[in-house]
Design a protein around this motif. Structure first.
Motif, PDB file in Angstrom:
ATOM      1  N   MET A   1      14.916  15.206 110.007  1.00  0.00           N
ATOM      2  CA  MET A   1      15.600  15.153 108.708  1.00  0.00           C
ATOM      3  C   MET A   1      16.978  14.506 108.884  1.00  0.00           C
ATOM      4  N   ILE A   2      17.361  13.651 107.945  1.00  0.00           N
ATOM      5  CA  ILE A   2      18.677  13.032 107.954  1.00  0.00           C
ATOM      6  C   ILE A   2      19.620  13.867 107.103  1.00  0.00           C
ATOM      7  N   VAL A   3      20.698  14.340 107.714  1.00  0.00           N
ATOM      8  CA  VAL A   3      21.723  15.098 107.001  1.00  0.00           C
ATOM      9  C   VAL A   3      22.994  14.250 106.969  1.00  0.00           C
ATOM     10  N   SER A   4      23.455  13.925 105.772  1.00  0.00           N
ATOM     11  CA  SER A   4      24.702  13.170 105.637  1.00  0.00           C
ATOM     12  C   SER A   4      25.863  14.132 105.441  1.00  0.00           C
TER      13      SER A   4
ATOM     14  N   LYS B   1      22.843   8.934  99.502  1.00  0.00           N
ATOM     15  CA  LYS B   1      21.648   9.455  98.823  1.00  0.00           C
ATOM     16  C   LYS B   1      20.514   8.447  98.840  1.00  0.00           C
TER      17      LYS B   1
ATOM     18  N   GLY C   1      18.173   7.243 102.417  1.00  0.00           N
ATOM     19  CA  GLY C   1      17.114   8.023 103.046  1.00  0.00           C
ATOM     20  C   GLY C   1      17.561   9.392 103.506  1.00  0.00           C
ATOM     21  N   SER C   2      18.775   9.805 103.133  1.00  0.00           N
ATOM     22  CA  SER C   2      19.252  11.130 103.507  1.00  0.00           C
ATOM     23  C   SER C   2      18.454  12.211 102.799  1.00  0.00           C
ATOM     24  N   ASP C   3      18.136  13.258 103.552  1.00  0.00           N
ATOM     25  CA  ASP C   3      17.390  14.388 102.989  1.00  0.00           C
ATOM     26  C   ASP C   3      18.314  15.492 102.483  1.00  0.00           C
ATOM     27  N   LYS C   4      19.526  15.543 103.018  1.00  0.00           N
ATOM     28  CA  LYS C   4      20.490  16.563 102.625  1.00  0.00           C
ATOM     29  C   LYS C   4      21.881  15.957 102.719  1.00  0.00           C
TER      30      LYS C   4
ATOM     31  N   ASP D   1      21.963  17.939  94.525  1.00  0.00           N
ATOM     32  CA  ASP D   1      21.627  18.841  95.623  1.00  0.00           C
ATOM     33  C   ASP D   1      22.607  18.607  96.773  1.00  0.00           C
TER      34      ASP D   1
ATOM     35  N   ASP E   1      17.670  17.651 113.600  1.00  0.00           N
ATOM     36  CA  ASP E   1      18.183  16.754 112.562  1.00  0.00           C
ATOM     37  C   ASP E   1      18.927  15.573 113.188  1.00  0.00           C
TER      38      ASP E   1
ATOM     39  N   SER F   1      20.707   2.366 105.650  1.00  0.00           N
ATOM     40  CA  SER F   1      19.275   2.469 105.973  1.00  0.00           C
ATOM     41  C   SER F   1      18.951   1.684 107.246  1.00  0.00           C
TER      42      SER F   1
END
Length: 460
Positions: free
Chosen positions: A1-4, A40, A43-46, A66, A97, A115
């Motif tokens: 998962m990608i977290v920014s 966002k 490709g960030s998931d969070k 979110d 992550d 990306s």
């Protein structure tokens, strides 16, 4: 998962402003909104935002999104620095992550660039990666220090760099990806042995390098994307670049822009063959149709403009203009106004909270407030819709085909039935029936030689 993780707690003292730096607007949008959108859409998931005293502002700005908001306390005696701020996100990060760290003051970064950076990091199997760029004088930025084999060893902040290191042209814009487990483990090892006694996230590179970790360097040639904002002149420079980028995108889609000082907020929609001249400002949730003409000091915000509309040096706010209408110069649509097809508003006509029907004309110097007007009505010069009694607002209804003469006062609430005729200079306080002529003027008096009898002037 990608977290920014977006670092947005900086006070921005160099901006010489009482506002949070990341809230400073660029093309009418808060600076941080561009970074958030890029993260966002990359490709960030969070997304985690590290806020300071601006936390309430940021929570309101991104309401409904979110986002995890983290609070970094600021003040004398409290820890400072990018590493300390980033570490606040650790509870929201799993070991597996990938953590994308971004500064909240790089408004021109593109989602596509992030990306590609993420893809570079994954495909290279790196433990950590960073974006770098190069320019002649990277004043204010950390320098990229490599060994004789061109392998990255560390990043040195400008304040701590030696004269030799200051000659390095490759610099660090502050965009990283870390493996989650390494991010959480090594951020805690960073100290404050530097000129500012702060916890620098740049020290992570030297720590990971000394531990034999694989570090990727993604060098971009598009420096403007990674430039930060620390002063009002830098803000001006980046806004000019962003304005150019936005305007070029519109021209690629068939919009004709005739001037470098046209100000269009990202997100506006404009149809092909619409022509816009210098000085126009188009903002917010605005949609403009095809083949329109917008000239001069026109200001349009949160409005719908349909096809074939002509707007000359006029202001439009939260309103709708249907196809074939024209207005200006110097007309003003205040909120909740609706011009139907082929309406004409001329010089210095103001409309507020009103609907004006197809083919109706107000050539100049008129005010229409809180009224519902039908089709093919003539509104004479100086006509005023009197809608306020000092306590309440009232509406007027004017049906199709009416003629309102110059300098008439239409005192609401009332109704002018179809084809009624209001004589010039009349003050109307009652309903007027279908086809009636309404005249309301005081009896005139013409007193001979009154000026001379009063000795106001000498008769010759």
């Amino acid at each position: 998962m990608i977290v920014s993780v977006i670092l947005a707690a900086g006070e921005g003292k160099r901006m010489k402003s009482s506002f949070s730096k990341v809230s400073t607007k660029i093309l009418n949008k808060p600076m941080i909104s561009y970074i958030f959108s890029a993260a966002k859409n990359s490709g960030s998931d969070k997304i985690c935002i590290v806020a300071g005293e601006n936390k309430a502002y940021l929570e309101d700005l991104f309401k409904g999104e979110d986002v995890e908001f983290l609070h970094q306390e600021v003040g004398p005696g409290l820890p400072y620095g990018t590493a300390y701020a980033a570490n606040l996100a650790s509870p929201f990060i799993d070991d597996c992550d990938q953590v994308l760290v971004l500064s909240g003051d790089i408004p021109l970064i593109r989602a596509e660039t992030l990306s590609k950076f993420i893809e570079f990091h994954k495909n290279g199997g790196f433990d950590t990666s960073l974006i770098t760029a190069e320019k002649e004088n990277p004043f204010g930025y950390g320098r990229i220090v490599k060994d004789e084999n061109n392998v990255l060893k560390k990043i040195v902040e400008q304040r701590d760099a030696s004269p030799e290191e200051l000659q390095i042209r490759e610099f660090n814009p502050g965009i990283y990806i870390f493996r989650g487990d390494l991010f959480k483990k090594h951020l805690k090892e960073i100290g404050t042995d530097n000129d500012q006694n702060e916890y620098y996230i740049t020290d992570m590179i030297e720590i990971l390098s000394s531990n034999g970790k694989k570090i990727g360097v993604y060098k971009t040639c598009d420096n403007i994307q990674v430039e930060g904002v620390n002063s009002k002149d830098q803000l001006f420079h980046l806004e000019m670049e962003l304005r150019k980028r936005v305007n070029v995108d519109f021209m690629k889609e068939g919009v004709l822009l005739r001037g470098e000082d046209i100000f269009i907020e990202p997100g506006v929609k404009i149809g092909r063959d619409t022509e816009i001249f210098s000085g126009a400002r188009i903002l917010g949730n605005t949609s403009i149709g095809e083949r329109c003409l917008i000239t001069g000091d026109s200001y349009i915000k949160d409005s719908i403009i349909e096809d074939d509309v002509v707007i000359k040096s006029s202001y439009i706010e939260q309103s709708r203009v249907e196809k074939g209408s024209d207005m200006g110069p110097f007309a003003h649509l205040r909120p909740n106004s609706h011009l139907k097809e082929k309406v004409h508003l001329g010089n210095f006509v103001e409309v507020k909270n009103s609907t004006i029907g197809k083919g109706t004309k107000a050539g100049h110097l008129a005010y229409v407030g809180d009224a519902d007007l039908g089709e093919n009505i003539n509104i004479g010069c100086g006509a005023i819709f009197v809608n306020y009694d000092g306590k309440n607002k009232h509406r007027a209804i004017v049906e199709d085909g009416c003629f309102i003469g110059s300098n008439a006062n239409i005192v609401a609430p009332l109704k002018l039935a179809k084809n009624s005729f209001i004589a010039a200079g009349s003050t109307v306080t009652t309903d007027v029936e279908d086809g009636d002529l309404f005249i309301n003027r005081a009896e005139s008096r013409h007193i001979k030689k009154w000026v001379y009898r009063k000795n106001l002037k000498e008769e010759k």
